[in-house]
Design a protein around this motif. Sequence first.
Motif, PDB file in Angstrom:
ATOM      1  N   GLY A 127       5.669   4.611  -6.625  1.00 53.25           N
ATOM      2  CA  GLY A 127       5.042   4.776  -4.847  1.00 53.25           C
ATOM      3  C   GLY A 127       5.966   6.210  -4.490  1.00 53.25           C
ATOM      4  N   GLU A 128       5.450   6.890  -3.493  1.00 50.54           N
ATOM      5  CA  GLU A 128       5.542   8.062  -2.633  1.00 50.54           C
ATOM      6  C   GLU A 128       6.895   7.721  -2.376  1.00 50.54           C
ATOM      7  N   THR A 183      -4.028   0.054  -3.101  1.00 48.09           N
ATOM      8  CA  THR A 183      -2.604  -1.268  -2.296  1.00 48.09           C
ATOM      9  C   THR A 183      -2.522  -2.183  -4.258  1.00 48.09           C
ATOM     10  N   GLU A 187      -4.225   7.165  -3.306  1.00 46.53           N
ATOM     11  CA  GLU A 187      -3.569   6.043  -2.836  1.00 46.53           C
ATOM     12  C   GLU A 187      -4.159   4.278  -2.565  1.00 46.53           C
ATOM     13  N   SER A 227       7.274   3.704  -1.470  1.00 42.31           N
ATOM     14  CA  SER A 227       8.742   2.865  -1.553  1.00 42.31           C
ATOM     15  C   SER A 227       9.667   2.924  -2.568  1.00 42.31           C
ATOM     16  N   ARG A 282       0.658  -0.892  -0.076  1.00 37.92           N
ATOM     17  CA  ARG A 282       0.166  -0.012   0.650  1.00 37.92           C
ATOM     18  C   ARG A 282       0.605   1.265  -0.511  1.00 37.92           C
ATOM     19  N   ASP A 283       0.418   2.137  -0.925  1.00 40.79           N
ATOM     20  CA  ASP A 283       1.374   3.157  -0.771  1.00 40.79           C
ATOM     21  C   ASP A 283       0.703   4.477  -1.410  1.00 40.79           C
ATOM     22  N   HIS A 284       1.138   6.091  -1.938  1.00 42.51           N
ATOM     23  CA  HIS A 284       0.651   6.924  -1.993  1.00 42.51           C
ATOM     24  C   HIS A 284       1.368   6.817  -3.802  1.00 42.51           C
ATOM     25  N   TRP A 285       0.361   6.437  -5.097  1.00 40.75           N
ATOM     26  CA  TRP A 285       0.886   6.545  -6.638  1.00 40.75           C
ATOM     27  C   TRP A 285       0.964   7.623  -6.732  1.00 40.75           C
TER      28      TRP A 285
END
Lengths: 496, 444
Positions: free
Chosen positions: B287-288, B319, B317, B290, B261-264
């Motif tokens: 990913g912001e 997953t 955001e 990762s 899960r990240d902000h993409w």
Amino acid sequence: MSADPVWGSLVPAAMVGTERHPLPKAVLSGPVGALLDGLPDGDAATALLRVAAVLAPCELAGAQGRPWSSPLPPPAGVESRPAPTDTVLLAWSLRRGPARLQHQVLAALDAQGLRLPTALLPLALELGRHSIALRAPLQPVLGARGLWLATQNADWRFAVGAAAEADDDLRWAEGSLDQRRDLLRAQRQRDPAGARERLAASLAELPARERAELLGTLWTGLSMDDEALLDGLRTDRSREVRQGAIALLVGLPDSALARQAVARLAPLLQPRWTIDAPAEAPPDADGIEPVRPKHESLGDRAWWLYQLLRQVPLGWWPRHTGLAPAELLPWALATDWAEAIVRAWRDLLSHDPQPDWCEALLDHWPGKLLRDEPASVLALLPPARRERHLERQLRGGTVVLSTSMQQVLQSCPVGEGLSPSMSATVADALLDAARRNAFLADHGLRGLLPELACVLHREALARLDAWPRHADETPTLVELLATMAQVTAARRALSA
Amino acid sequence: MTLGAEAVLSLAPDASSAKAARGLVSPGQWPTLGANPQAVWGECQGSGAKPYQTQVDLSGPSFRCTCPSRKFPCKHGLALMLLRAEQASLFKNADAPAWVGEWLASRAEKAQKQEEKQQARAAEPVDADAAAARDAKREAQRWARIEGAAQELQRWLADQIASGLGALGTPRRAAWQTMAARMVDAQAPGLGQRLRDAADGIGQGADWPERLLHRLGLLQLACEAIGRRERLPPGVQADLRTLAGWPHDKAEVLASGDRLRDHWTVLGLAVEERDDKLVERRVWLQGEHSGRRALLLDHAYGGRGFEQPWLGGTRVEATLAWFPGANSQRALADEIAAPHGEPAWPAARVADEWQAMAERVAACPWTWLHPMLVPGAVPLRTDAGWLLVAEGRALPLAVNEAVGWSLLAHAGGVPLTLMGEWDGRRLRPLSAWGGDGLWLRGGE
């Protein structure tokens, strides 16, 4: 890839076939070479495919582009104007609007001190490439980015020129043809002699097309001071330039050429009034061509008369005969030389559009004798008299509505619009036709609707809101009406 | 959330819909326009007597319209969003009328039911052992067929090379099509597609023999790898399965794939119309937190539009669950929130980008497209075509005239960071930032 010795050695064997062409031993050092050496044995074709199977991923993995050492073009300059924030209607107008609307939105941007947004620049330059009329309003709103972009595409060279802020000498030296013509015309207004000298000094180095184009600027502020230069151009190499110079000289009733033409005509014209054509070709030096062009409809003598009459200023006729233009036209049409006379007069009107003559010609339209439409003569009239003529025609109902509307559009120069009262007349005529559901069948008329919405005065636009709709409208008509509504919306936004 | 005009147009199912939508962006054609934080709506005067009721649920955005168009979203929905983007003041803030409120409520209800269903399914006990045994048997059968197909293809390729590629006339090209069809019959359509692509390249451009050999080399590698599949690592085996055209089950990927899960940041978006009204969409994400990149690959048929809306230049955001593979890029998105906030445009170094590309090729040589970020890049139009110049090296750009000029106008000769898809020969630009702001490749 073929520069690579390994691929290069595989290709001939693969193309001809390993049955006939032996597979050369791959020579490569390093880990890739070691990998190739260690490939399992097999027939020649499989061996070749295995070498390719090793090289292909290596080639993919090793990609880094080609070396580039040439200098990059200098970046675009800093913008001096802001771009508009709301670009939806602007984009629609340029993408899908009629040419007149495109002209209007560009002019409006300029008037507001704005430039085109970057995203619309390629489209706008492409429009300017195809429409010379659009170039004038386009130029000031291109901004630094637009000028830069134009230098990147040979098709957009028309827009490349000196910066608009550069002084006259630099723009004259480096500007595009359009820029130089505008500059010369502007200078003619305040300093006719200076502009003439500027042009005269450059004539020798200009190509024929540019000489002819720039010579036309002398119509602005034309005076007897220009006669010497024009006389010299009567022997120019280019026919177009020679004819342009003669037309300008006829525009000077006191020029030697015009007086000579009058003197030559006098014996051919007998009082109360009959006219004859010259019996033989006048000397060539007068700018009169003795030999008819191939497809000329006039006979030899009429051809000579036509050319002679083109050198007699229009103003001479009423003075000499005591007849007004409205009397001269019926007279001319009744003579044996009608075609030669009215064609010569029509030609003269292009540079000397005297309203009385234009109206007389429209009232006594010579039909097929002229290879011309009334709309082009209407366009020569000052707006008020042009509209008076058209309003009379619309009210009289003698001319088909679509023809009248076509004339309204064709006689209204791009960049200009109709007066409030003329607009009301046009809008009412359209609404009346809409009430009769005339647009359903009249394809010619309905095709004009979007463009008519461009020339209506904005006070009259509101009248179109009451457009009567019908249940049996075809999809094409619905789309046209939507386009008209969109034009109306764009024009309202312009004046907001 | 407010989308820019270009972002809205990127939702269009095809170029003609985008064009039609532009023609409807006139306040005059919309007698009513309204908005609240959840949705925008409007009535558009069409050719019928009754205006079309168009509405957009902004959480998607999801579209609904009463017009008869089969396109999704239709031109009215797109035009409504364009109006919203460019002339927000036209929308009166209001309570949703009944026809909007009911739809929003039914959507919320549906979403809830779906969730309940999923929970119920998760709770359901299954006879795991029996199912696994059945699956394993089916899988072994299919692998056997694919291995057979790969052997046949390898023999056939060797025959082509033995007799020479130079004489590829019409009858022999027909033989290539036949061979490709045999691969489809043998449940290895991926190999067939690669063979068809290779055949299409015959005679195209001066260097086609090298490019053809390159493609055949990769096919040879694929066939040999399939033959010794069981000795290869599981990641490579998964890549081979994809390569053969045997898709991984999406539910399985979502359940057991590598999840994050990240902000993409939506780096770029490519929408291509293919044959048979098939539209392919590729969404490239980074990913912001990762820094990981991913590809969402979707297809839509007959102008029906995509299940999940993704917009270039937004921040979302979600997953992601990656497909199995040695260095898999492809992922599925799950638990997607509404786009929110400014996207984080990643910094990049050209050398790192090439290194990452080389590593992906090393892990899976059949990787078809690589996402590339090129900082300090100047697009150019030269006699040799469109180029991208950065750090003293030039890459050919895959653009048509319209896209090329649009990019050049945006750049104005000033270096910017460009994101594109590298296909081994050319870079297809999808977005660029820096200088004048964001540039997104439009519909073509």
